[in-house]
Design a protein around this motif. Structure first.
Motif, PDB file in Angstrom:
ATOM      1  N   ASP A 145       0.831  -1.205   0.000  1.00  0.00           N
ATOM      2  CA  ASP A 145       0.000   0.000   0.000  1.00  0.00           C
ATOM      3  C   ASP A 145       0.868   1.258   0.000  1.00  0.00           C
ATOM      4  O   ASP A 145       0.353   2.375   0.031  1.00  0.00           O
ATOM      5  N   SER A 179      -1.225  10.393   2.268  1.00  0.00           N
ATOM      6  CA  SER A 179      -2.547  10.274   1.656  1.00  0.00           C
ATOM      7  C   SER A 179      -2.501   9.503   0.333  1.00  0.00           C
ATOM      8  O   SER A 179      -3.541   9.115  -0.199  1.00  0.00           O
ATOM      9  N   SER A 180      -1.300   9.264  -0.180  1.00  0.00           N
ATOM     10  CA  SER A 180      -1.151   8.515  -1.430  1.00  0.00           C
ATOM     11  C   SER A 180      -1.198   7.009  -1.210  1.00  0.00           C
ATOM     12  O   SER A 180      -1.297   6.243  -2.185  1.00  0.00           O
ATOM     13  N   LYS A 183      -3.676   3.707  -2.900  1.00  0.00           N
ATOM     14  CA  LYS A 183      -4.373   4.131  -4.115  1.00  0.00           C
ATOM     15  C   LYS A 183      -3.794   3.486  -5.373  1.00  0.00           C
ATOM     16  O   LYS A 183      -4.104   3.899  -6.482  1.00  0.00           O
ATOM     17  N   LEU A 186       0.689   5.126  -9.146  1.00  0.00           N
ATOM     18  CA  LEU A 186       0.260   6.434  -9.625  1.00  0.00           C
ATOM     19  C   LEU A 186       1.210   6.952 -10.700  1.00  0.00           C
ATOM     20  O   LEU A 186       2.370   6.543 -10.778  1.00  0.00           O
ATOM     21  N   SER A 195      -4.136   7.410 -12.359  1.00  0.00           N
ATOM     22  CA  SER A 195      -4.043   6.008 -11.957  1.00  0.00           C
ATOM     23  C   SER A 195      -3.198   5.246 -12.962  1.00  0.00           C
ATOM     24  O   SER A 195      -3.388   5.377 -14.180  1.00  0.00           O
ATOM     25  N   LEU A 217      -7.009  11.420 -10.863  1.00  0.00           N
ATOM     26  CA  LEU A 217      -7.353  11.181  -9.464  1.00  0.00           C
ATOM     27  C   LEU A 217      -7.235  12.465  -8.652  1.00  0.00           C
ATOM     28  O   LEU A 217      -7.914  12.625  -7.640  1.00  0.00           O
ATOM     29  N   TRP A 227      -6.877  15.536  -3.879  1.00  0.00           N
ATOM     30  CA  TRP A 227      -7.513  14.323  -4.388  1.00  0.00           C
ATOM     31  C   TRP A 227      -8.981  14.579  -4.716  1.00  0.00           C
ATOM     32  O   TRP A 227      -9.673  15.295  -3.995  1.00  0.00           O
ATOM     33  N   ALA A 230     -10.864   8.062  -6.296  1.00  0.00           N
ATOM     34  CA  ALA A 230      -9.956   6.958  -6.008  1.00  0.00           C
ATOM     35  C   ALA A 230     -10.262   5.798  -6.952  1.00  0.00           C
ATOM     36  O   ALA A 230     -11.406   5.633  -7.386  1.00  0.00           O
TER      37      ALA A 230
END
Length: 364
Positions: A145, A179-180, A183, A186, A195, A217, A227, A230
């Motif tokens: 993640d 916060s990335s 997702k 990227l 994305s 995104l 953002w 998502a």
């Protein structure tokens, strides 16, 4: 009254003196601890972002893959304010020269770094020609993640209005931002956060080259991420594919649809050893009537037929234009031919069942 006033003034002076004395003896409050900067690894693979032209006027004519990663990082001193950086030179190539072997090598290195507790995020500098394939591949095979951000440029660093420095800065900002996380892989290009699944190079020679039919995104503006949506398709930690279990990919070929396209290209792809053919048809993945029999025969011989479209936007409907159920074909849904090729190759490492392949194309 005079005595009372003198007493009040004396008492106030004594209180003030005591307060000042206490302040002098009390140590100053320790300053708030600065937020620790993220540890980011920059993996360099070459491309235009590492390119150089003969003069500042050369923005489209230049040699790619010339500048090493340490110089790329040193060329943007503001990066030191964003994160603790170290660079690795994985390849130094123009991205049209990426092969499956190189994809796997890069994927395994990214996965190893993602497991390192001392690494908070990964930035990959990459040529733009196949950046969309690499970003989708990593989206599918790296189980993490942690932010993984691909970045490139449309102009070499020697050109006027070169875009590489700001793109790299934005990519590091993005990789360093908590916060990335989660997702997926990227892409940071031209202030956009895209994305890795659906980012695509849609224009050449201009800096706004990358986009997605489903939109960005978010954006990176003046060192801050914003953002707006998502990704909902399966990726990274939720993927059934794992780079640590993949050492080779089967051959998948793309046959481009056009008027009077004949059947020789599809036949040649199968003869060369393709396990699947991505048929980049016209319109809604259309197949000309004179090619149907050839593709059906190839399917009977074990070659998977996957209908995609040469049209940049939209998606291919199953059992529209062709009876896919009857012919045992697969549709690529909204994936363009080059992304469909990546997913097909990975899917074939798991299964040869057409229904399972179709499930994979719906879910990813």
């Amino acid at each position: 009254m005079f005595k009372i006033d003198r007493w009040i003034h004396a008492a106030a002076a004594l209180l003030l003196s005591s307060a000042l004395s206490a302040c002098a003896q009390t140590p100053a409050a320790a300053p708030a601890q600065a937020t620790a900067k993220a540890n980011i690894v920059v993996l360099a693979t070459g491309g235009t972002i590492a390119g150089a032209g003969a003069s500042a006027a050369n923005s489209a004519t230049y040699q790619a893959a010339k500048v090493p990663v340490d110089k790329l990082i040193a060329g943007v001193p503001e990066l030191a304010e964003v994160a603790n950086l170290r660079g690795e030179q994985v390849f130094q190539i123009a991205s049209e020269s990426f092969t499956n072997e190189k994809l796997i090598t890069l994927g395994k290195r990214v996965a190893a770094l993602a497991k390192d507790p001392g690494v908070d995020g990964i930035v990959i500098t990459h040529g733009t020609d196949t950046l969309e394939e690499t970003s989708f591949f990593l989206t599918l095979v790296v189980r993490t993640d942690k932010p993984i951000v691909l970045v490139g440029s449309m102009r070499p660093g020697t050109a006027m209005s070169a875009d590489g420095a700001l793109n790299l800065y934005d990519a590091v900002v993005l990789a360093a931002d908590k916060s990335s996380r989660g997702k997926g892989v990227l892409v940071a290009m031209n202030d956009d956060i895209l994305s890795g699944r659906d980012a695509s190079k849609r224009i050449n020679i201009k800096t706004n080259a990358f986009g997605s039919q489903w939109g960005a995104l978010g954006s990176v503006v003046e060192g801050k991420t914003y953002w707006f949506r998502a990704p909902v398709k399966r990726h990274t930690n939720d993927s059934e594919f794992d780079i640590e279990k993949i050492d080779a990919l089967p051959m998948v070929s793309i046959v481009y649809g056009s008027g009077e396209m004949g059947t020789a290209l599809a036949e040649a792809a199968a003869k060369a050893g393709a396990k699947a053919i991505i048929h980049a048809g016209t319109g809604n993945g259309s197949v000309p009537d004179y090619e149907v029999a050839t593709l059906r025969k190839l399917r009977a011989d074990g070659v998977q037929i996957i209908r995609s479209a040469r049209v940049p936007d939209g998606f291919v409907l199953r059992n529209s234009e062709q009876p896919d159920d009857k012919y045992d074909w697969v549709v690529a849904h909204d994936l363009n031919p080059q992304k469909a090729k990546i997913l097909a190759a990975l899917a074939l490492t798991k299964t040869g069942d057409t229904k399972e392949l179709q499930r994979i194309f719906w879910q990813y």
